[in-house]
Design a protein around this motif. Structure first.
Motif, PDB file in Angstrom:
ATOM      1  N   GLY A   1       0.787  -1.228   0.000  1.00  0.00           N
ATOM      2  CA  GLY A   1       0.000   0.000   0.000  1.00  0.00           C
ATOM      3  C   GLY A   1       0.820   1.278   0.000  1.00  0.00           C
ATOM      4  N   TRP A   2       1.976   1.262   0.665  1.00  0.00           N
ATOM      5  CA  TRP A   2       2.788   2.478   0.797  1.00  0.00           C
ATOM      6  C   TRP A   2       4.092   2.401  -0.002  1.00  0.00           C
ATOM      7  CZ3 TRP A   2      -1.015   1.424   4.068  1.00  0.00           C
ATOM      8  CH2 TRP A   2      -1.705   2.468   4.656  1.00  0.00           C
ATOM      9  N   GLN A   3       4.341   1.245  -0.597  1.00  0.00           N
ATOM     10  CA  GLN A   3       5.548   1.053  -1.413  1.00  0.00           C
ATOM     11  C   GLN A   3       6.816   1.429  -0.653  1.00  0.00           C
ATOM     12  OE1 GLN A   3       5.300  -0.199  -4.704  1.00  0.00           O
ATOM     13  NE2 GLN A   3       3.177  -0.524  -4.071  1.00  0.00           N
ATOM     14  N   ASP A   4       6.860   1.050   0.623  1.00  0.00           N
ATOM     15  CA  ASP A   4       7.982   1.427   1.480  1.00  0.00           C
ATOM     16  C   ASP A   4       8.449   0.211   2.283  1.00  0.00           C
ATOM     17  OD1 ASP A   4       9.788   2.496   3.296  1.00  0.00           O
ATOM     18  OD2 ASP A   4       8.647   4.349   3.577  1.00  0.00           O
ATOM     19  N   PRO A   5       9.542  -0.432   1.882  1.00  0.00           N
ATOM     20  CA  PRO A   5      10.020  -1.620   2.594  1.00  0.00           C
ATOM     21  C   PRO A   5      10.451  -1.333   4.026  1.00  0.00           C
ATOM     22  CG  PRO A   5      11.571  -0.941   0.875  1.00  0.00           C
ATOM     23  CD  PRO A   5      10.333  -0.138   0.682  1.00  0.00           C
ATOM     24  N   ILE A   6      10.983  -0.132   4.281  1.00  0.00           N
ATOM     25  CA  ILE A   6      11.388   0.212   5.649  1.00  0.00           C
ATOM     26  C   ILE A   6      10.165   0.286   6.552  1.00  0.00           C
ATOM     27  CG2 ILE A   6      12.479   1.959   7.121  1.00  0.00           C
ATOM     28  CD1 ILE A   6      14.219   2.745   4.752  1.00  0.00           C
ATOM     29  N   LEU A   7       9.106   0.928   6.059  1.00  0.00           N
ATOM     30  CA  LEU A   7       7.855   1.001   6.816  1.00  0.00           C
ATOM     31  C   LEU A   7       7.308  -0.400   7.068  1.00  0.00           C
ATOM     32  CD1 LEU A   7       5.537   2.684   8.049  1.00  0.00           C
ATOM     33  CD2 LEU A   7       4.460   2.685   5.765  1.00  0.00           C
ATOM     34  N   GLY A   8       7.398  -1.259   6.057  1.00  0.00           N
ATOM     35  CA  GLY A   8       6.938  -2.636   6.216  1.00  0.00           C
ATOM     36  C   GLY A   8       7.689  -3.368   7.310  1.00  0.00           C
ATOM     37  N   LEU A   9       8.999  -3.194   7.358  1.00  0.00           N
ATOM     38  CA  LEU A   9       9.807  -3.819   8.405  1.00  0.00           C
ATOM     39  C   LEU A   9       9.446  -3.280   9.786  1.00  0.00           C
ATOM     40  CD1 LEU A   9      13.384  -3.999   6.806  1.00  0.00           C
ATOM     41  CD2 LEU A   9      11.944  -5.920   7.495  1.00  0.00           C
ATOM     42  N   ILE A  10       9.275  -1.978   9.857  1.00  0.00           N
ATOM     43  CA  ILE A  10       8.980  -1.341  11.150  1.00  0.00           C
ATOM     44  C   ILE A  10       7.657  -1.860  11.718  1.00  0.00           C
ATOM     45  CG2 ILE A  10       8.358   0.834  12.283  1.00  0.00           C
ATOM     46  CD1 ILE A  10      10.328   2.224  10.382  1.00  0.00           C
ATOM     47  N   VAL A  11       6.591  -1.821  10.917  1.00  0.00           N
ATOM     48  CA  VAL A  11       5.274  -2.225  11.438  1.00  0.00           C
ATOM     49  C   VAL A  11       5.220  -3.732  11.670  1.00  0.00           C
ATOM     50  CG1 VAL A  11       4.079  -0.257  10.416  1.00  0.00           C
ATOM     51  CG2 VAL A  11       4.271  -2.372   9.106  1.00  0.00           C
ATOM     52  N   GLY A  12       5.916  -4.502  10.836  1.00  0.00           N
ATOM     53  CA  GLY A  12       5.919  -5.949  11.017  1.00  0.00           C
ATOM     54  C   GLY A  12       6.611  -6.378  12.297  1.00  0.00           C
ATOM     55  N   ILE A  13       7.823  -5.835  12.529  1.00  0.00           N
ATOM     56  CA  ILE A  13       8.562  -6.164  13.750  1.00  0.00           C
ATOM     57  C   ILE A  13       7.827  -5.644  14.984  1.00  0.00           C
ATOM     58  CG2 ILE A  13      10.706  -5.728  15.024  1.00  0.00           C
ATOM     59  CD1 ILE A  13      12.136  -5.611  12.294  1.00  0.00           C
TER      60      ILE A  13
END
Length: 331
Positions: free
Chosen positions: A258-270
């Motif tokens: 949705g946000w095309q941001d792998p860093i954001l994905g890592l942050i919210v996932g962890i």
């Protein structure tokens, strides 16, 4: 000799002592005569309890079983697989025993299996109603017995406010702490604004999983107070790890797509993974802690645990975000 006093809300405090009991050699015809002569004196006649000469419980038979075997003795009719409780057993456990085994009355015995009394069906139903109502109030943040004041339409505004305000004030204070934590991470939020969008999701998910753990922990303690704490915690952590991995992976994928941001994905996932683990530990731990200090374990439910869980979740979220952004050189 004065009657023995038992703890309030225990089997001993609820049991009745006037009910039919006979010895194994008693014939059905003799039992019929006994019931005819003493029926008005018995407080309940759902079951016939069979005891030996020293009043030790040997078995039980229902009225239906008795009248289906006219020529037998009670020793032949009775079932020896008797479910019973002890005088100190908590009333919540009594309800569980009765419902799980489908019986109308629960016998109370001492350590030597001497039959002391029984808990009749009307007490079981009344206790079940009280426990359900009490648990409902606990999950709303009302932890003391409120009696009819809370049931009636005539309850005064003052009474209702007095019952509900203490833990709502605690919730406001907890929210204030959470807000102050978020304020300290304003520079992180300004670096990656999408972080603010996921904060409510993490808080909601950790609260939901925590509430499930609270409910199961409180119920498990009520059903089996002597259960192994270590075994239960290990089991809950294993379940929490699986739930956390699934939810964390899903939220990470949503952020990535949705946000095309792998860093954001890592942050919210962890953060989701760690938040769920912490929520389970908090919500499972409080009931056991309160039990150890002789307080009602249900007091850990509702706004109290939610408040602490929210503070921990927000702290984890923005701490993980800070570490990740620093490592990727975005701060």
């Amino acid at each position: 000799m004065q009657p023995k006093r038992y703890p309030r809300f225990s089997a001993g405090s609820w049991m009745i002592e006037s009910f039919p009991k006979v010895q194994p050699s008693c014939k059905v015809a003799e039992l019929e005569q006994l019931l005819e002569e003493n029926a008005v004196n018995y407080q309940t006649i759902d079951y016939i309890y069979v005891v030996d000469g020293e009043n030790r419980l040997l078995g039980v038979a229902s009225i239906k079983d008795v009248y289906a075997s006219k020529n037998a003795t009670m020793g032949e009719i009775m079932t020896t697989k008797v479910v019973y409780v002890h005088p100190s057993t908590d009333q919540e456990r009594i309800v569980y025993v009765a419902l799980s085994h489908g019986i109308k009355a629960v016998p109370v015995v001492d350590k030597e299996k001497h039959l002391l009394g029984i808990i009749p069906y009307d007490v079981i139903l009344e206790t079940f109603n009280e426990e359900v109502h009490e648990d409902t109030l606990h999950f709303g943040g009302i932890f003391h017995r409120v009696g009819k004041d809370y049931h009636t339409d005539e309850s005064s505004v003052r009474t209702m406010v007095k019952l509900r305000i203490p833990w709502l004030i605690a919730g406001v204070l907890g929210g204030t702490v959470t807000a102050s934590i978020i304020t300290n991470f304003e520079h992180i939020i300004s670096t990656l604004l999408a972080l603010a969008a996921f904060a409510p999701v993490l808080a909601y998910m950790s609260d939901s999983v925590g509430t499930q753990s609270e409910t199961l922990a409180v119920r498990s303690i009520a059903i089996n107070p002597s259960m192994s704490l270590k075994k239960y915690i290990v089991k809950e952590l294993a379940i929490a790890a699986i739930l956390a991995f699934v939810c964390g992976s899903l939220l990470s994928a949503v952020a990535l797509v949705g946000w095309q941001d792998p860093i954001l994905g890592l942050i919210v996932g962890i953060s989701m993974f760690l938040s769920i683990i912490s929520a389970v530990l908090i919500s499972t731990g409080f009931p056991f802690i309160f039990t150890k200090i002789n307080l009602d374990p249900a007091i850990a439910s509702g706004p109290f645990a939610t408040m602490i869980s929210d503070v921990v979740t927000v702290t984890i979220y923005f701490t993980v975000a800070t570490i990740m952004l620093l490592n990727f050189g975005q701060v």
